[in-house]
Design an enzyme around this catalytic site. Structure first.
Site, PDB file in Angstrom:
ATOM      1  N   ASP A  91     -12.998  34.658  29.407  1.00 41.68           N
ATOM      2  CA  ASP A  91     -14.290  34.000  29.178  1.00 41.68           C
ATOM      3  C   ASP A  91     -14.488  32.992  30.298  1.00 41.68           C
ATOM      4  OD1 ASP A  91     -16.621  33.005  28.205  1.00 41.68           O
ATOM      5  OD2 ASP A  91     -15.800  32.193  26.347  1.00 41.68           O
ATOM      6  N   ALA A  92     -15.004  33.484  31.419  1.00 41.00           N
ATOM      7  CA  ALA A  92     -15.110  32.685  32.633  1.00 41.00           C
ATOM      8  C   ALA A  92     -16.545  32.367  33.029  1.00 41.00           C
ATOM      9  CB  ALA A  92     -14.423  33.416  33.787  1.00 41.00           C
ATOM     10  N   LYS A  93     -17.498  33.154  32.488  1.00 42.35           N
ATOM     11  CA  LYS A  93     -18.933  32.959  32.738  1.00 42.35           C
ATOM     12  C   LYS A  93     -19.237  32.814  34.230  1.00 42.35           C
ATOM     13  CE  LYS A  93     -19.613  30.879  28.187  1.00 42.35           C
ATOM     14  NZ  LYS A  93     -18.183  30.846  27.774  1.00 42.35           N
ATOM     15  N   ARG A  94     -18.681  33.713  35.013  1.00 48.57           N
ATOM     16  CA  ARG A  94     -18.905  33.681  36.447  1.00 48.57           C
ATOM     17  C   ARG A  94     -20.266  34.270  36.800  1.00 48.57           C
ATOM     18  NH1 ARG A  94     -14.851  30.696  35.914  1.00 48.57           N
ATOM     19  NH2 ARG A  94     -13.061  30.783  37.323  1.00 48.57           N
ATOM     20  N   THR A 118     -16.631  37.552  31.132  1.00 45.05           N
ATOM     21  CA  THR A 118     -17.998  37.143  30.840  1.00 45.05           C
ATOM     22  C   THR A 118     -18.683  36.707  32.128  1.00 45.05           C
ATOM     23  OG1 THR A 118     -17.274  34.892  30.283  1.00 45.05           O
ATOM     24  CG2 THR A 118     -17.506  36.464  28.463  1.00 45.05           C
TER      25      THR A 118
END
Length: 272
Positions: A91-94, A118
């Site tokens: 869950d890194a939301k890059r 993510t």
């Protein structure tokens, strides 16, 4: 992990639970502080206690990056310890320009061997494309989030409905049901029927049950499709169920409760 394998795991274990390893170093029980890597030791015990009651684990990278190189090492060891039978999410939301996204994709798919990461869609297709180019890996695109700030942009009305609807419609053209999921927050349960119309066959990663107040019953009733199509994440409610030496056992109890509830919803779904 392929879509077929993920579905097999869901049907075999009769749940669609994802355990979030959002491990705050400040909340690790005191008796673990003497271990060389207290965060990893905490995660290891949580995984050992919950692995039979879930199909996926999600690591929120911020909880590890805050500790610098040591935190990254804890994350890497944790990712390696998660069984290959379980879907493994970063869950890194890059989200960045293409050449930078390509390096992010390499970091999480090659160096750390996650199954999914993510990604934020704000910069458009070329920022997402590098993640989608990996075989048997998944891009989990932010669709509609559970935070109050979703009203600032995601829920704002644009030409063809709400902005999040445009994002889901457009992004569905970039990938397939075999490599693209959407993050849909559990606190947006009232919109799940509409979202399922927009992306009927995609999997959703659903955070926000437990500590954030989302309803597993509402989500399951409105968003489950013929293949289940859901990974519902619980983090704090499971990993911090206890704070003493029996923290892992207490985590297992909560995870099992979720798993049993999910089994009931799967049985109600005639197609499964």
């Amino acid at each position: 992990m392929t879509r077929g394998t993920l579905i097999e795991q869901i049907l075999s274990k009769q749940n669609y639970l994802c355990v979030g390893l959002d491990t705050d170093p400040r909340k690790v029980p005191a008796f673990l502080k003497s271990f060389p890597d207290p965060v990893f030791e905490f995660n290891k015990r949580i995984i050992d206690a919950t692995r039979d009651h879930c199909v996926a684990y999600k690591i929120n990278t911020a909880f590890y990056e805050v500790s610098g190189a040591r935190g990254w090492e804890s994350m890497q060891k944790t990712a390696s310890y998660i069984p290959s039978t379980h879907f493994k999410i970063a869950d890194a939301k890059r989200g960045d320009i293409g050449n930078t996204s390509a390096l992010y994709a390499r970091a999480f798919f090659e160096t750390l061997s996650f199954d999914a990461v993510t990604v934020a869609p704000y910069m458009g297709e070329d920022s997402v494309r590098p993640f989608l180019e990996y075989n048997d890996k998944w891009t989990i695109l932010l669709g509609l989030t559970s935070n109050s700030g979703a009203t600032d942009f995601e829920l704002q009305t644009v030409e063809n409905g709400a902005l999040y609807e445009s994002v889901i419609r457009k992004a569905s053209q970039w990938g397939t049901t075999e490599n693209l999921m959407f993050v849909i927050g559990a606190t947006q349960a009232g919109l799940f029927t509409r979202i399922r119309e927009l992306a009927p066959d995609h999997f959703y990663l659903v955070p926000g049950i437990g500590a954030q107040g989302g309803s597993l019953k509402d989500i399951s009733g409105r968003a489950m499709n013929k293949d289940c199509g859901l990974l519902v994440n619980a983090s704090r409610a499971i990993i911090y169920a206890g704070s003493g030496e029996d923290f892992a056992e207490k985590a297992a109890v909560v995870a099992l409760d979720y798993a049993r509830e999910m089994a009931g919803f799967l049985k109600k779904n005639a197609s499964l």
